[in-house]
Write a protein that holds these residues in place. Structure first.
Motif, PDB file in Angstrom:
ATOM      1  N   ASN A 564     -31.010 -20.682   5.089  1.00  0.00           N
ATOM      2  CA  ASN A 564     -30.631 -19.287   5.343  1.00  0.00           C
ATOM      3  C   ASN A 564     -31.722 -18.643   6.178  1.00  0.00           C
ATOM      4  O   ASN A 564     -32.877 -19.090   6.197  1.00  0.00           O
ATOM      5  N   VAL A 565     -31.362 -17.582   6.886  1.00  0.00           N
ATOM      6  CA  VAL A 565     -32.295 -16.953   7.809  1.00  0.00           C
ATOM      7  C   VAL A 565     -32.610 -15.529   7.362  1.00  0.00           C
ATOM      8  O   VAL A 565     -31.757 -14.838   6.797  1.00  0.00           O
ATOM      9  N   SER A 566     -33.849 -15.109   7.601  1.00  0.00           N
ATOM     10  CA  SER A 566     -34.252 -13.739   7.313  1.00  0.00           C
ATOM     11  C   SER A 566     -33.751 -12.808   8.416  1.00  0.00           C
ATOM     12  O   SER A 566     -33.145 -13.239   9.404  1.00  0.00           O
ATOM     13  N   ALA A 567     -34.041 -11.536   8.280  1.00  0.00           N
ATOM     14  CA  ALA A 567     -33.781 -10.598   9.367  1.00  0.00           C
ATOM     15  C   ALA A 567     -34.690 -10.920  10.549  1.00  0.00           C
ATOM     16  O   ALA A 567     -35.801 -11.427  10.393  1.00  0.00           O
ATOM     17  N   ALA A 576     -30.039  -7.808  11.569  1.00  0.00           N
ATOM     18  CA  ALA A 576     -29.691  -8.648  10.426  1.00  0.00           C
ATOM     19  C   ALA A 576     -29.568 -10.118  10.806  1.00  0.00           C
ATOM     20  O   ALA A 576     -29.070 -10.465  11.886  1.00  0.00           O
ATOM     21  N   GLY A 577     -29.986 -10.994   9.880  1.00  0.00           N
ATOM     22  CA  GLY A 577     -29.813 -12.428  10.066  1.00  0.00           C
ATOM     23  C   GLY A 577     -28.354 -12.849  10.052  1.00  0.00           C
ATOM     24  O   GLY A 577     -28.016 -13.953  10.490  1.00  0.00           O
ATOM     25  N   SER A 578     -27.472 -11.983   9.566  1.00  0.00           N
ATOM     26  CA  SER A 578     -26.042 -12.314   9.516  1.00  0.00           C
ATOM     27  C   SER A 578     -25.444 -12.504  10.910  1.00  0.00           C
ATOM     28  O   SER A 578     -24.365 -13.089  11.047  1.00  0.00           O
ATOM     29  N   TYR A 579     -26.128 -12.022  11.948  1.00  0.00           N
ATOM     30  CA  TYR A 579     -25.614 -12.189  13.304  1.00  0.00           C
ATOM     31  C   TYR A 579     -25.812 -13.608  13.837  1.00  0.00           C
ATOM     32  O   TYR A 579     -25.344 -13.938  14.930  1.00  0.00           O
ATOM     33  N   GLY A 609     -22.830 -14.635   7.974  1.00  0.00           N
ATOM     34  CA  GLY A 609     -23.499 -15.580   8.846  1.00  0.00           C
ATOM     35  C   GLY A 609     -24.469 -16.449   8.081  1.00  0.00           C
ATOM     36  O   GLY A 609     -24.168 -16.931   6.977  1.00  0.00           O
ATOM     37  N   LEU A 610     -25.662 -16.664   8.643  1.00  0.00           N
ATOM     38  CA  LEU A 610     -26.686 -17.466   7.968  1.00  0.00           C
ATOM     39  C   LEU A 610     -27.623 -16.623   7.123  1.00  0.00           C
ATOM     40  O   LEU A 610     -28.665 -17.108   6.677  1.00  0.00           O
ATOM     41  N   ALA A 611     -27.270 -15.359   6.901  1.00  0.00           N
ATOM     42  CA  ALA A 611     -28.098 -14.534   6.030  1.00  0.00           C
ATOM     43  C   ALA A 611     -28.016 -15.005   4.581  1.00  0.00           C
ATOM     44  O   ALA A 611     -28.865 -14.654   3.762  1.00  0.00           O
ATOM     45  N   VAL A 612     -26.985 -15.770   4.249  1.00  0.00           N
ATOM     46  CA  VAL A 612     -26.889 -16.407   2.937  1.00  0.00           C
ATOM     47  C   VAL A 612     -26.982 -17.909   3.133  1.00  0.00           C
ATOM     48  O   VAL A 612     -26.777 -18.433   4.231  1.00  0.00           O
TER      49      VAL A 612
END
Length: 658
Positions: A564-567, A576-579, A609-612
């Protein structure tokens, strides 16, 4: 527009080990235009000088700094020494772009520095600086195990030029480094006590200080002394990690003035080092005074103290010393301002210079002797809560010594310089005081259960010993006190409260187990410069550094790798890392590996996205033994409302197996 970060950069890495999971960190960068300017490309005929290896933010980093006669784009080229062919670097050697500016010093010219990242443990490296067609000589250093015990050397006040005999000052300094590194070749850091030179902007003195090759082989952790602070040469010669150059940490409050300053910290294995500019001690000077330093130490320990077993502070002006500076007004101020904070924060050891003599304090708690019954010269000390040991190093070059001074009636706590009731010839705070007018250095052994501090002779009365050669006294007896002999030695044992500390060393995984590594050099995953699409969003693509998974267990148990990725952040800007989305794939089949599902950017579907945590690859029970290489294509989409900047994020990779 272009990226403003080098393609090989990588931020500090800290490891955590837990049952059933292992984590590693990869840097990701995307530039949205702007950035630092670099000199225009040109045929580089620069003369390169003053090359020095510096400490990095962690074991996997080093810095390199140098001077250049021309303002051209330069870099550090780095490769494992084993890959050099007849001294030639391989074509795929790592390259780290240098930053720098025009010198503010009498020498003119320009300064350059670069941070080497992604170093591997137990590896010999070779490096050189410059540009194609104009490289410096090749130098080398080696890394050791990134976990566990190690030694470092603390060196007090070379102050090259102080005696007026530049050649002999340089010779004494070089001899101390020769003696110390021959006796302790596997020491991993050279830690400065400050006052590298006599005159802050005298480049002849800096050239003599930087002459020994050990300063290109072992990382130098620089410290600002009062003889270094009066110009920019200190900052031009040294690049330090995690450096705070706030005005409050400069004696005059102005980082843009022709002075050096700032505080910095780094973690090396199990030690958190914090280095302070003790030249700034009173707000009347213009800076933030000692209060700014104690706040800085408190903030760093609050944020990073739990990442290390030991806390070591380094600054120049000794507050517990035996010689000419012991009664200085400014040191009495620091002696009042510092100790209570250091005790409260659990500092273990404070390393100091300035007084050109050796001393080791009693354990000090809140500005008083922690245990009135602690005996002078004790070989083992047990700090208890709040006990701190302070060490002052003598001259490492022989350029200047200060004679021990007598106690007075000013008190036996706080700022006082009264006599020790157990040893009336010494100050109340000093367990050991020594001055023989011979060069010495301090060796610190970092062990799992203690810190061992030794003061060792690196010279005798004989030359090179500038001050003695020019008529000063010396009482060293070569036969009984030869080079390498011990002046003082003490072991600091940690306090464990009312409980008992448990420790276990976890070795490398034995053959026949599950493991994973990041393939290749593990440099920064650089997504380059994002492109604007359709007038409403930016896109950028790239690939992660592949993950090698090896499973040779007979159990054929399932395994999985996820991430998973941070911000993404650039100072106070972030998105946000969700992008970030990805498409995993199996680059080399083996170990039963199956690729994880594709994950879309949250810009496309409003998802996470990869935020989780998302699966990169896995294998089911009963899979074949072997090795697989997992990869993933990255897809970043962000709205055009994101501000321009160079952004970084951390991709945390977790491997699980039953």
């Amino acid at each position: 527009m272009r990226p403003n970060l080098p393609s090989q950069a990588l931020g500090p890495v800290r490891h955590r080990v837990t049952l059933g999971a292992t984590a590693a960190f990869l840097g990701l960068s995307v530039a949205l235009g702007g950035g630092l300017a670099t000199p225009a490309a040109a045929a580089d005929s620069a003369t390169l000088s003053g090359i020095v290896l510096g400490v990095g933010a962690s074991e996997s980093q080093r810095t390199v700094s140098w001077y250049s006669t021309t303002d051209t784009a330069q870099k550090v080229q780095l490769a494992p020494t084993s890959r050099l062919d007849s001294g030639e670097f391989p074509t795929d050697a790592a390259a780290f772009d240098a930053l720098g500016a025009a010198n503010i010093a009498t020498s003119g010219g320009y300064n350059r520095h670069a941070t080497l990242t992604g170093l591997k443990e137990n590896t010999a490296y070779s490096y050189r600086v410059g540009s194609e067609g104009n490289w410096s000589p090749t130098y080398s250093f080696k890394t050791q195990d990134f976990e566990g015990e190690y030694d470092f050397l603390f060196l007090g006040d070379p102050q090259i030029g102080s005696s007026g005999d530049l050649a002999q000052d340089q010779a004494g300094w070089a001899d101390t480094l020769d003696v110390a590194t021959r006796a302790n070749p596997d020491s991993e850091l050279l830690v400065s006590g400050g006052d590298q030179v006599e005159s802050a902007n005298n480049e002849s003195q800096w050239t003599s200080f930087l002459a020994p090759d050990q300063l290109r082989q072992y990382p130098w952790a620089a410290t600002i002394g009062n003889h270094d602070v009066g110009g920019k040469a200190y900052e031009q010669h040294f690049s330090t990690p995690n450096t705070d150059r706030s005005g409050s940490l400069y004696s005059n409050g102005n980082p843009d003035s022709n002075t050096s300053g700032g505080n910095y910290w780094y973690i090396y294995k199990d030690v958190l080092f914090i280095d302070l500019n003790s030249n700034s001690y009173a707000t009347s000077q213009g800076g933030g005074g000692d209060e700014a330093h104690t706040k800085y130490v408190e903030d760093v320990i609050d944020q990073h103290g739990d990442e290390a077993k030991w806390k070591v502070l380094v600054y120049h002006h000794s507050i517990y010393s035996p010689a000419s500076h012991a009664k200085d007004k400014d040191n009495k101020v620091r002696r009042t301002d510092f100790p209570t904070t250091f005790s409260k924060l659990g500092v273990d050891l404070v390393l100091q210079g300035h007084d050109h003599s050796y001393s080791r304090s009693y354990l000090i708690k809140n500005g008083e002797k922690a245990d009135p019954q602690e005996q002078p010269g004790a070989a083992d000390v047990y700090p208890g809560p709040g006990g701190v040991l302070y060490v002052t190093a003598n001259s490492a070059s022989g350029s200047k010594y200060y004679d021990i001074t007598a106690p007075d009636s000013s008190g036996t706590s706080g700022a006082g310089n009264g006599a020790d009731p157990l040893n009336p010839d010494s100050y109340w705070y000093n367990s050991v005081q020594n001055q023989e007018h011979v060069r010495s250095y301090v060796k610190v052994q970092v062990r799992n259960d203690k810190l061992v501090v030794e003061n060792l002779r690196s010279g005798t009365c004989d030359a090179p010993n500038s001050e003695v050669s020019h008529g000063d006294w010396c009482n060293n007896t070569t036969e009984s006190q030869p080079v390498g002999s011990v002046v003082d030695k003490v072991s600091i044992h940690p306090y464990n409260g009312d409980g008992q500390s448990l420790q276990v060393d976890v070795p490398e995984a034995a053959p026949g187990e599950f493991g994973w590594t990041i393939d290749g050099y593990n440099g920064l995953v650089d997504l380059g410069t994002a492109k604007e699409i359709g007038g409403d969003h930016f896109t950028a693509t790239g690939r992660i550094n592949p993950i090698l998974v090896s499973d040779t267990r007979r159990s054929l148990s399932p395994w999985s790798v996820s991430a998973n990725v941070s911000a993404f952040k650039d100072a106070d800007k972030k998105f946000a890392g969700s992008y970030l989305g990805w498409t995993p794939y199996i680059q080399n089949q083996g170990a039963g590996a199956q690729a994880g599902a594709s994950v879309a950017s949250g810009y496309d579907d409003g998802g996470d996205g990869l935020a989780v945590s998302r699966g990169l690859g896995s294998a089911v029970q009963g899979h074949a033994r072997g090795t697989a290489k997992l990869g993933a294509d990255l897809d970043l989409k962000i709205p055009d409302s994101v501000e321009k900047g160079g952004y970084r994020a951390t991709l945390t990779i977790t491997a699980l197996s039953s």
